[in-house]
Design an enzyme around this catalytic site. Structure first.
Site, PDB file in Angstrom:
ATOM      1  N   GLU B  62       0.819  -1.214   0.000  1.00  0.00           N
ATOM      2  CA  GLU B  62       0.000   0.000   0.000  1.00  0.00           C
ATOM      3  C   GLU B  62       0.855   1.267   0.000  1.00  0.00           C
ATOM      4  OE1 GLU B  62      -0.581  -2.603   1.939  1.00  0.00           O
ATOM      5  OE2 GLU B  62      -2.682  -3.211   1.679  1.00  0.00           O
ATOM      6  N   PHE B 124     -11.995  -7.855  13.649  1.00  0.00           N
ATOM      7  CA  PHE B 124     -10.869  -8.252  12.809  1.00  0.00           C
ATOM      8  C   PHE B 124     -10.543  -7.145  11.809  1.00  0.00           C
ATOM      9  CE2 PHE B 124      -9.296 -10.423   8.913  1.00  0.00           C
ATOM     10  CZ  PHE B 124      -8.048 -10.767   9.414  1.00  0.00           C
ATOM     11  N   GLN B 125      -9.300  -6.763  11.757  1.00  0.00           N
ATOM     12  CA  GLN B 125      -8.791  -5.710  10.879  1.00  0.00           C
ATOM     13  C   GLN B 125      -9.502  -4.371  11.087  1.00  0.00           C
ATOM     14  OE1 GLN B 125      -8.492  -7.368   6.853  1.00  0.00           O
ATOM     15  NE2 GLN B 125      -6.430  -8.075   7.417  1.00  0.00           N
ATOM     16  N   LYS B 174     -17.747  -1.520   5.527  1.00  0.00           N
ATOM     17  CA  LYS B 174     -18.060  -2.489   4.477  1.00  0.00           C
ATOM     18  C   LYS B 174     -19.549  -2.500   4.115  1.00  0.00           C
ATOM     19  CE  LYS B 174     -17.034  -7.186   3.012  1.00  0.00           C
ATOM     20  NZ  LYS B 174     -16.403  -8.464   3.360  1.00  0.00           N
ATOM     21  N   MET B 483      23.714   9.530   3.775  1.00  0.00           N
ATOM     22  CA  MET B 483      23.481  10.793   4.476  1.00  0.00           C
ATOM     23  C   MET B 483      23.691  10.632   5.985  1.00  0.00           C
ATOM     24  SD  MET B 483      23.013  13.883   3.980  1.00  0.00           S
ATOM     25  CE  MET B 483      22.118  14.538   2.584  1.00  0.00           C
TER      26      MET B 483
HETATM   27  C1  LIG Z   1      11.839   6.025   6.221  1.00  0.00           C
HETATM   28  C2  LIG Z   1      13.079   6.699   6.617  1.00  0.00           C
HETATM   29  N1  LIG Z   1      13.890   6.145   7.549  1.00  0.00           N
HETATM   30  C3  LIG Z   1      15.033   6.771   7.908  1.00  0.00           C
HETATM   31  C4  LIG Z   1      15.386   7.970   7.352  1.00  0.00           C
HETATM   32  C5  LIG Z   1      16.659   8.677   7.783  1.00  0.00           C
HETATM   33  N2  LIG Z   1      17.592   8.768   6.656  1.00  0.00           N
HETATM   34  C6  LIG Z   1      17.715   9.879   5.916  1.00  0.00           C
HETATM   35  S1  LIG Z   1      18.807   9.717   4.657  1.00  0.00           S
HETATM   36  C7  LIG Z   1      19.174   8.145   5.111  1.00  0.00           C
HETATM   37  C8  LIG Z   1      20.161   7.343   4.332  1.00  0.00           C
HETATM   38  C9  LIG Z   1      19.662   6.906   3.026  1.00  0.00           C
HETATM   39  O1  LIG Z   1      20.539   5.970   2.464  1.00  0.00           O
HETATM   40  P1  LIG Z   1      20.448   5.654   0.928  1.00  0.00           P
HETATM   41  O2  LIG Z   1      19.064   5.357   0.542  1.00  0.00           O
HETATM   42  O3  LIG Z   1      21.461   4.625   0.580  1.00  0.00           O
HETATM   43  O4  LIG Z   1      20.823   7.050   0.255  1.00  0.00           O
HETATM   44  P2  LIG Z   1      22.230   7.823   0.298  1.00  0.00           P
HETATM   45  O5  LIG Z   1      22.176   8.831   1.370  1.00  0.00           O
HETATM   46  O6  LIG Z   1      23.305   6.804   0.532  1.00  0.00           O
HETATM   47  O7  LIG Z   1      22.340   8.446  -1.048  1.00  0.00           O
HETATM   48  C10 LIG Z   1      18.428   7.775   6.235  1.00  0.00           C
HETATM   49  C11 LIG Z   1      18.545   6.468   6.904  1.00  0.00           C
HETATM   50  C12 LIG Z   1      14.497   8.516   6.406  1.00  0.00           C
HETATM   51  N3  LIG Z   1      14.726   9.701   5.833  1.00  0.00           N
HETATM   52  N4  LIG Z   1      13.376   7.876   6.047  1.00  0.00           N
END
Ligand SMILES: Cc1ncc(C[n+]2csc(CCOP(=O)(O)OP(=O)(O)O)c2C)c(N)n1
Ligand SMILES: [Mg+2]
Lengths: 172, 577
Positions: B62, B124-125, B174, B483
């Site tokens: 979803e 349920f659900q 529903k 990041m």
């Molecule tokens: C759902 C979610 N969980 C955690 C984060 C925190 N977060 C921001 S950037 C990042 C790293 C992303 O890694 P990647 O997808 O490999 O991209 P890169 O920065 O290496 O280009 C994280 C964990 C987020 N933004 N969204």
């Protein structure tokens, strides 16, 4: 600072939840809420007393409330001529011997005794929150068992309906 | 003719089930695609979908459905429509709703709900979806009376797409989908509590004209509001007429041509030196459709300290929320710009200001050190830009690759950039590309994702394959949550706690598993080669680029700092070593 905000809302399921949720989300501190029907069917009126840090937060509150689809009108009436009232029920411990003293004490407040039992009585008072506060203070030495306050409900004085509605008169 | 109308009307008033009403309403709204996932509570709706002719995309989660709907909305400007079942189906769309809410994307979302008579019994659900989604929707409904359903759907589309756009959710028990009622979709919408202000106040417009004529260092900060209002042309016309330079927020990119001499780049944490310094030095700041997000302003104490601030926004609550505003203009961006263009007034004398800005642009451009033995992620984005003549639709995930895409892909046209801004939702990029491609079937769609975020929604490769969407999925593979790694390097003494992933799966094999072509590159020459191959194929392709793993995004405004306190601006900046 303390702000009194009144608003009219569609009387729909969940609308109170929407409003209080918004207050929680944005960290606005609610002192009291009152809700009730208005002269128009399907429309309820709410009065909030909130504590905010500054003008900007006060403005944000009305703006955020206005964004709610079910909110029809919002007014921060703090600085207007208003009628603001609260009702309180105060249960005081009191022996029969002291009853008369209580009667005399509450008289200037136009409060009344609405229930009497052997060792306590219930005082009912309406008025501005400050007056309610003052009476509670005076009754404290006797021993207050319980207090129930409704919170403030308010609107502006005079014949006109509450002034400046944000939704229809947004000039900026 | 007249006869037909009457007949039509009568037909519309016939009795039908709630499920059929929903289908009819979607048709009446000219919905061309819906994204969804079936389940018990929505079975009657799916049954009616079966022979309805409505185009439904079955995503594999979803979350994929709602991000696809967001991508669709971002590119088409039309509302994205989603269906999910009750309980877990509904809770799986919570992230997407929040994302759409903060980035102002119009969505109409239908969730199934347990039958009315068991609501509240922990059936349920069952989940309190209206309660859960109240703060993350522009508005939401639960249908309690079948007779109300057409009105609710009509209102939902209206609310989602007007004013400041946003997601609207309709929770349908529903029994409401099987119960019959009269379908009347002709009725007028009556929402006294919802009257967005579209046209600007004349007095405030005059104030702005006056302020511009006096300004020496004016600057425009343009956000996604310009794009929602389709006001790119007007923005350009106004900036050129008044000689005012333009800065974009992350979400505004493409609203103003990147190669225009008046363009200064993106503002904020990873914005250009020139854009951030212009915001710091300006004497008049005209914000059009941006919300002064903290990633844009940096520390508010040092934000535009000498500027008179004017703010044009369709949402009055955004004005003065973060930055004190002298000239508030509640309006649709296009309407306000049209007014401004037609006003009599002396344009600002910005000759000296523009000379200063050009000097900065020359002295402090975006910078990275290339190395052909490897693939520099910045170089990769530049190559993609060149291969696509800057005309592709780019969707991204969240992280370093997102920032590099924003910095190095020069958007000259509006509605080509799809990214998760306000929420920063990893897992957004891939499903958003599906929606974007369906919104513009002839466009080249590239989904630039990180090796981390890609794995949050990669199951949607199935959909790309199934629909044969010629999307190019580009993994900027730095074997890390880049990041996070960057912040740990800078702010946590290189303690890389749970951010390095040296054992990522073989993404090329993964592509094969999904029956699509996959390529890998480890040097610049290889990168060039596989890009060439990929763009020659009119089919989905996955490209795994092993980029230099320790690259950081610069320049950077560290959290808590002012925009003028960027680090990593100059080549060989000490702080970079
Ligand atoms: C759902 C979610 N969980 C955690 C984060 C925190 N977060 C921001 S950037 C990042 C790293 C992303 O890694 P990647 O997808 O490999 O991209 P890169 O920065 O290496 O280009 C994280 C964990 C987020 N933004 N969204
Ligand atoms: Mg990564």
């Amino acid at each position: 600072m303390r702000r009194i905000i009144t608003m009219t809302v569609n009387n729909r399921p969940g609308v109170l939840n929407r409003i209080t949720g918004l207050f929680t989300k944005r960290h606005y501190n609610i002192e009291s809420i009152t809700v009730g029907h208005t002269e128009t069917e399907g429309v309820s009126r709410m009065t909030f007393v909130v504590n905010v840090e500054d003008e900007r937060t006060a403005e944000q509150i009305t703006k955020q409330l206005n964004k709610q689809i079910d909110v029809l009108k919002v007014n921060d009436i703090t600085d207007q001529a208003i009628v603001a009232r609260e009702l309180a029920l105060i249960k005081v411990s009191v022996t029969p011997a002291l009853r008369q003293e209580i009667y005399t004490l509450i008289e200037p407040f136009r409060a009344s005794i609405v229930d009497v039992s052997r060792d306590s009585l219930v005082v009912q008072v309406t008025g501005e929150p400050e007056k309610v506060e003052a009476l509670i203070d005076l009754l404290k030495p006797y021993g207050i068992k319980e207090v129930a306050r409704t919170g403030t409900t308010a609107f502006t004085r005079g014949s006109q309906k509450t002034a400046a509605s944000y939704k229809t008169a947004f000039i900026i | 003719m007249a006869n037909m109308k009457v007949e039509e009307k009568r037909a519309q008033k016939t009795k039908m089930s709630g499920a059929l009403m929903l289908i009819e309403a979607l048709k009446a709204e000219n919905v061309e695609v819906i994204f969804g996932y079936p389940g018990g509570a929505v079975l009657p709706i799916y049954d009616k979908l079966y022979s309805s002719g409505v185009f439904h995309v079955l995503t594999r989660h979803e979350q994929g459905a709602i991000h696809a709907a967001e991508g669709y909305a971002r590119i088409s400007g039309k509302p994205g429509v989603v269906i999910a079942t009750s309980g877990p189906g509904a809770t799986n769309i919570v992230t997407g709703l929040t994302d759409a809410m903060i980035d102002s994307l119009p969505l109409v979302v239908f969730t199934g709900q347990v039958a009315s008579n068991v609501i509240g019994s922990d059936a349920f659900q069952e989940a309190d979806v209206v309660g859960i989604t109240m703060p993350i929707t522009k508005h939401n409904y639960q249908v309690r009376d079948i007779q109300e359903l057409p009105k609710i759907i009509k209102e939902a589309f209206h609310i989602a797409t007007t004013g400041r756009p946003g997601p609207v959710l309709i929770d349908i028990p529903k029994d409401m989908t099987t119960m019959e009622g009269e379908f009347d979709y002709e009725q007028e919408i009556h929402l006294p509590g919802y009257q967005p202000t579209i046209h600007p106040n004349h007095l405030q417009i005059r104030k702005l004209v006056e302020a511009v004529s006096q300004a020496k260092k004016p600057v425009i900060l343009a956000g996604a509001g310009v794009l929602h209002a389709n006001a790119s042309k007007e923005l350009q016309q106004y900036a050129e007429q008044q000689h005012i330079p333009v800065i974009h927020t992350l979400l505004g990119l493409g609203g103003f041509p990147a190669d225009h001499p008046l363009f200064l780049g993106m503002a904020g944490m990873h914005g250009t030196y020139t854009a951030n310094m212009a915001l710091y030095e300006c004497d008049l700041l005209i914000n059009i459709g941006a919300r002064f997000d903290d990633r844009v302003t940096g520390n508010l104490k040092y934000f535009a300290p000498n500027a008179t601030v004017a703010h044009i926004d369709i949402d009055p609550a955004e004005i003065g929320k973060n930055v004190p505003t002298k000239i508030p203009i509640v309006s649709d961006a296009k309407e306000a710009l049209k007014e401004l263009i037609h006003q009599e007034g002396k344009p600002a004398d910005t000759t000296a200001w523009l000379a200063q800005l050009n000097e900065w642009k020359k002295q402090f451009p975006l910078y990275y050190k290339n190395d052909v033995q490897t693939i520099k992620p910045q170089k990769l984005i530049e190559m993609i830009y060149e291969f696509t003549n800057g005309e592709a639709i780019i969707t991204t995930d969240v992280g370093q690759h997102q920032m590099w895409a924003a910095q190095y892909y020069k958007f000259n046209k509006p509605h080509r950039w799809v990214t998760s801004g306000g929420l920063g939702t990893m897992g957004f990029g891939l499903p958003a590309a599906i929606g974007a491609q369906l919104a513009d079937k002839n466009a080249t769609v590239i989904s630039i994702v990180g090796d981390g975020g890609f794995q949050m929604t990669l199951q949607e490769l199935s959909v790309i394959r199934e629909l044969n969407l010629p999307i190019k999925v580009i993994i900027v593979n730095n074997q890390s949550l880049g990041m996070v790694r960057q912040w740990q390097e800078i702010f946590y003494e290189k303690r890389y706690s749970h951010s390095l992933i040296p054992n990522q799966p073989d993404f090329v094999k993964l592509a094969e598993a999904y029956n699509m072509k996959g390529f890998r590159a480890k040097t610049e020459a290889e990168a060039c080669e596989i890009l060439k191959q990929a763009f020659s194929l009119d089919e989905p392709v996955l490209l795994d680029f092993h980029v230099t793993a320790d690259e950081n995004v610069y320049p950077m405004v560290a959290p808590g700092k002012g925009l003028h306190e960027m680090v990593g601006v100059k080549p060989c900046d000490e702080s970079l070593q």
